[in-house]
Design an enzyme around this catalytic site. Sequence first.
Site, PDB file in Angstrom:
ATOM      1  CB  CYS A   2       7.322  11.710 -14.656  1.00 42.34           C
ATOM      2  SG  CYS A   2       6.161  11.995 -13.309  1.00 42.34           S
ATOM      3  CG  LEU A  53       0.810  11.618 -15.450  1.00 42.67           C
ATOM      4  CD1 LEU A  53      -0.205  12.411 -16.212  1.00 42.67           C
ATOM      5  CD2 LEU A  53       0.734  10.155 -16.361  1.00 42.67           C
TER       6      LEU A  53
END
Length: 641
Positions: A2, A53
């Site tokens: 992320c 993500l």
Amino acid sequence: MCGITGIYDTRGGTPVLESDLIRMRDTLSYRGPDSAGIYISPDGRVGLGHRRLAIIDLTEAGAQPMTYRGLRIKALGSESHRARRDQELIITFNGEIYNFKELREELRKKGCVFRSESDTEVILAAYAEYGAECVKKFNGMFAFAIWDEKNKILFAARDHVGIKPFYYSFENGVFLFGSEIKAILAHPSFKKELNEESVPLYLTFGCVPAPHTLFRGVKKLPAAHYLTIDGDGWMNIQEYWNPVQVESCKLPLGPELGVEGKVVSLEEQEKYFVSETRRILEDSIRMQMVSDVPFGCFLSGGIDSSTNASLMSRALGSPVETFSIGVKDFGVKYNEFEYSRKTAELLGAKRHETLAGREDLLSFLPEFALHADDPQADFISFLVYYLSKLTRDSGVIVAQVGEGADEIFAGYDQYPKFLSSYRAYRRFSPLSRLATPFFSSNPYVERLMRGQEPYWGLAVAFSKNGASYEVIKNLYNEVDRALPEADMLTRMTYIDLKIRLPEFLLARVDKMAMAHSIETRVPFLDHRLVELAFQIPEALKLKNKTTKYILKQAVRGIIPDEIIDRKKQGFGAPVKEWLRGPATAKEFTDIIFNSKIRERGFFDYASVQKLISEHQAGKADHTFRIWTLVTLSLWYDRWIG
């Protein structure tokens, strides 16, 4: 994987503005396209941002920033006390903890209750239970920050070998951090300036070693370090792991082999290291396959990626998807499809392939400048960029890669060549003046003649500056203090572990893959495998002058001997040839000579032109030097000029 960012105003002045935090967070949108969140503390002093993500626990329960209320320690460094639920911990986290399921069970036995299936919550519970020592329990890749609301402490950490980045600035009582520097630059209080002291470091190493960066006031947390900042604004940074300081590296091998008190033969050591390498590698690849989204493998057809693909397929019980890239118009010299296809066919894998060429490199350069706010001069970056694009376009979000194996297991031809030069010079050293003509063109020996440590890394562009040698000397001092009897190869490996791996190779993979929202995992850099590799003596790592000897023996039977025993080709690109072609060479040299960095007066451009002319005439290979100047110029014009 992320994007994380945050603000901690230790002065308690102006409250964190939501708009500032969102602006910082959304500079990282490609790192986390699935969702976004923020947290601002009740007193307004702390803000955490997150771009997600989604890889593990795709539900909202895994969203961040995540809050945890449960068992915790009273304060960092104090004795643990349990059954307190008036604590509040908030985290923003980038990466994966591969052993989170085992840790979750351990923590459940201590009374912890979990509301999600995510590894993020396990980090919070581990911190609540163990404090800063929690990082020693993690097997994974990570960069995270935890806000301890009750005790007004910010705790942040970076993984053992620096797979995940963590940048920060701490000026005038305001701490800013991010997965990338651009998040820090987006804060209105930060003034963007060049750190001139880091320019010589970049020109030497093609990257800037931690904790430095090219931006004044921005640092990166070194690998295997954590930091704490308390409510008074006092910051403390600690190293929590070092492979040359773990007990297994300092002790003789007797206890591991059950023969304590006896000298262990090289033959017995070899059996042990081969067996342990295989065991840990199999376990690492198995652990790193945890995912709730599709995953695959970058496959070049060499030992490392072929081993990845084979062991992943075994663990899956079905063939893994593979992704390979070659270079247009250069045949087999820069194209390993012959071998990647053999591996894929042997496994029955679904393979994906693409080609990239000169025009792709030229169109990539603006993207490089955007994504490499902490640049590195590895021209392979453009191939990783297009390989990651192929992976994402194919619907795969997680990929295992082979980075690290060559560094920790001595896989490059340069290692035995260097050691031969080093020993030859030492034999001549009493007659060094007479020997000078025979060694003067060897950069390693030139450094020895200057009274310096000779090995500075595999890729060194310009080495005649004192600042760069100070970095190198300090690293040699570290390994020599910890392991006074270390052989030269172990000392060299330590240099690469501290500079080349985290700030050159791993930075390349992180930035180019995340540009396409791809998570990459690095099973060869499981910290257990790194610790083991540092125990292996040079006599075994380079047995019979065979590079990567122990790893090659460990993977026999996993991949075909044909792949193990073929000459190493390496993941390469024809930048040397392109720099000798008039049209492409002009494109690159124009970047150097037209850059606004020229106004700073760092370089003698007549010498730069001489360098380029020698390369174009085929008198020397100055590819890395020229590319270092190209990337620095691109970076400067995008971020400073």
